[in-house]
Motif scaffolding. Structure first.
Motif, PDB file in Angstrom:
ATOM      1  N   ASN A 251       7.962  10.031 -36.017  1.00 43.25           N
ATOM      2  CA  ASN A 251       8.267   8.600 -35.913  1.00 43.25           C
ATOM      3  C   ASN A 251       9.788   8.423 -35.818  1.00 43.25           C
ATOM      4  O   ASN A 251      10.486   8.406 -36.829  1.00 43.25           O
ATOM      5  N   TYR A 252      10.289   8.268 -34.611  1.00 42.79           N
ATOM      6  CA  TYR A 252      11.738   8.218 -34.392  1.00 42.79           C
ATOM      7  C   TYR A 252      12.390   6.954 -34.937  1.00 42.79           C
ATOM      8  O   TYR A 252      13.609   6.889 -35.032  1.00 42.79           O
ATOM      9  N   GLN A 253      11.597   5.969 -35.311  1.00 40.15           N
ATOM     10  CA  GLN A 253      12.196   4.770 -35.903  1.00 40.15           C
ATOM     11  C   GLN A 253      12.762   5.046 -37.292  1.00 40.15           C
ATOM     12  O   GLN A 253      13.456   4.201 -37.868  1.00 40.15           O
ATOM     13  N   LEU A 254      12.481   6.214 -37.830  1.00 38.20           N
ATOM     14  CA  LEU A 254      13.061   6.594 -39.123  1.00 38.20           C
ATOM     15  C   LEU A 254      14.504   7.069 -38.979  1.00 38.20           C
ATOM     16  O   LEU A 254      15.204   7.269 -39.973  1.00 38.20           O
ATOM     17  N   ALA A 255      14.939   7.274 -37.748  1.00 46.21           N
ATOM     18  CA  ALA A 255      16.289   7.794 -37.511  1.00 46.21           C
ATOM     19  C   ALA A 255      17.338   6.702 -37.691  1.00 46.21           C
ATOM     20  O   ALA A 255      17.048   5.512 -37.620  1.00 46.21           O
ATOM     21  N   GLY A 256      18.577   7.129 -37.915  1.00 51.43           N
ATOM     22  CA  GLY A 256      19.706   6.202 -38.008  1.00 51.43           C
ATOM     23  C   GLY A 256      20.444   6.332 -39.323  1.00 51.43           C
ATOM     24  O   GLY A 256      19.857   6.605 -40.367  1.00 51.43           O
ATOM     25  N   LEU A 288      18.906  10.798 -40.657  1.00 47.74           N
ATOM     26  CA  LEU A 288      18.578  11.568 -39.463  1.00 47.74           C
ATOM     27  C   LEU A 288      19.310  10.995 -38.252  1.00 47.74           C
ATOM     28  O   LEU A 288      19.215   9.804 -37.975  1.00 47.74           O
ATOM     29  N   LEU A 289      20.037  11.856 -37.544  1.00 43.91           N
ATOM     30  CA  LEU A 289      20.749  11.458 -36.328  1.00 43.91           C
ATOM     31  C   LEU A 289      20.182  12.215 -35.132  1.00 43.91           C
ATOM     32  O   LEU A 289      19.935  13.415 -35.213  1.00 43.91           O
ATOM     33  N   ILE A 290      20.004  11.480 -34.044  1.00 45.97           N
ATOM     34  CA  ILE A 290      19.504  12.077 -32.804  1.00 45.97           C
ATOM     35  C   ILE A 290      20.462  11.652 -31.692  1.00 45.97           C
ATOM     36  O   ILE A 290      20.169  10.762 -30.889  1.00 45.97           O
TER      37      ILE A 290
END
Length: 413
Positions: A251-256, A288-290
């Motif tokens: 779930n990439y919305q957890l990133a930032g 988490l950074l992407i």
């Protein structure tokens, strides 16, 4: 950042002629002053700040403008910097090898610094390498002229006026000659590119000769960098962050950066070390950074990453410092190759940001900067459009956003 490189990066090129900036020393400057009027104002500010009358009369009063600096201040790159472009130019084999060489050269001294300040030596090497290529290029622009010119320009007059006063106090404290003070166009100086305020407050006499010389003494520069990082809040015994592996259905919305979670939480999400080993269960917070989208590497960053950002408030810079430090310490390169990313002009990204705002995915001012707010807005749009919500403006993401509403197909966004 200690240097002014926090202002560099993803801004537009603006064509300004020298004539339009300053046609003479009488040109209007900050708050509609002439240059002589600005010098008078700066002299009064310097005296109020503790600079001697002799220095204000014999140094400040004789400083001349450097109009070309205003072109540096305004002429920024036309294209938005990608993580791949930024990282590949900074974490190089040359910097890794040179960092290890300098580490070996100063090993005993660096061990003392680590014991005193709690900052591991490989981080000091990384900052040094990124700032000046280990002292190979410290800048040649006269610091006092640069700061005076920028203090007399209305855009950031107060900031540079304050830095100029600090530079004059530094000149007096260290018994410097004005011509000794050289550095970047924005006033950053020495091996580690300290602005005068940081030089004055955080610099240390590393070599024990009774003076602090960040231009010529590597030990002074390294001790000062360690002291600065400690005062910014560096936590001894903790790393900056690490590259991690994400599960397939993550779930990439957890990133930032604004969503720090415990390591236990990430472990429950099946995020692992690059090796596949568990992150373990811990209350230590990490975000988490992407930076390059889901096809590139992902990073968990800890509180020391925030300290790096206080040196230079750029996530790209923070990751570059952290990974360069790891490589100097002998760790492996990234597990994924740097992806080939689309290259946008500032105006193209601004148009995309405006569209996101129009669609209800608030990113703030359309400034062309791919910051946390823009990434959050992109993730929101990507979810609504059925795309992988990694927060990166892929070609597909931008195309879909710009086409939204044109044919009534996504008017509900």
């Amino acid at each position: 950042m200690v240097s002014f490189s926090s202002y560099k990066g993803i801004l537009s090129a603006v064509s300004l002629s020298m004539v339009s900036l300053f046609s003479s020393a009488q040109e209007v400057t900050a708050a509609h002053e002439t240059f002589p009027q600005c010098i008078d104002r700066l002299q009064q500010r310097a005296l109020a700040g503790g600079v001697s009358q002799a220095t204000t009369n014999n140094v400040l009063a004789k400083i001349e403008l450097m109009p070309r600096l205003l072109e540096y201040d305004r002429n920024q790159p036309e294209f938005v910097q990608t993580f791949t472009g930024y990282f590949s130019k900074r974490v190089t084999n040359w910097r890794i090898d040179k960092g290890r060489e300098k580490f070996a050269e100063h090993r005993e001294f660096l061990a003392k610094l680590t014991q005193e300040y709690g900052v591991p030596a490989h981080y000091l090497m990384a900052f040094w390498g990124l700032e000046t290529n280990f002292g190979n290029y410290k800048g040649k622009i006269p610091t006092l002229r640069a700061l005076t010119t920028l203090a007399c320009d209305q855009r950031r007059s107060n900031y540079f006026s304050s830095e100029l006063v600090k530079a004059l106090l530094l000149l007096e404290r260290e018994n410097l000659e004005p011509e000794q003070m050289v550095g970047s166009w924005a006033g950053a100086m020495g091996h580690t590119q300290f602005m005068p305020s940081a030089y004055l407050k955080y610099s240390r006499d590393g070599d024990g000769d009774g003076k602090i010389d960040l231009w010529n003494s590597e030990q002074d520069a390294l001790a000062s960098a360690a002291n600065f990082l400690k005062n910014l809040g560096w936590k001894a015994g903790f790393r900056w962050g690490r590259e991690v592996q994400l599960p397939e259905e993550f779930n990439y919305q957890l990133a930032g950066k604004s969503h720090p979670k415990s390591l236990s939480f990430w472990n429950d999400q099946q995020v692992t070390q690059v090796s596949g080993q568990s992150l373990g269960n811990s209350d230590i917070k990490s975000a988490l950074l992407i930076p390059a989208g889901y096809t590139g590497s992902a990073f968990l960053v800890y509180s020391n990453f925030d300290v790096i950002l206080r040196w230079n408030n750029s996530e790209y810079y923070g990751i570059a410092v952290g990974h360069l430090a790891d490589r100097i310490a002998g760790k492996e390169t990234l597990s994924k190759p740097l992806p080939d990313l689309p290259k946008y002009t500032l105006l193209e990204l601004q148009k995309f940001q405006e569209k996101l705002n129009e669609l209800g995915f608030e990113v703030g001012k359309a400034d062309g900067i791919l910051g946390p707010a823009t990434r959050k807005g992109i993730r929101g749009f990507q979810v609504s459009a059925g795309l992988i919500a990694d927060g990166y403006p892929s070609t597909e993401t931008v195309k879909k956003a710009l086409q939204s509403g044109e044919n009534g197909s996504q008017n509900s966004l």
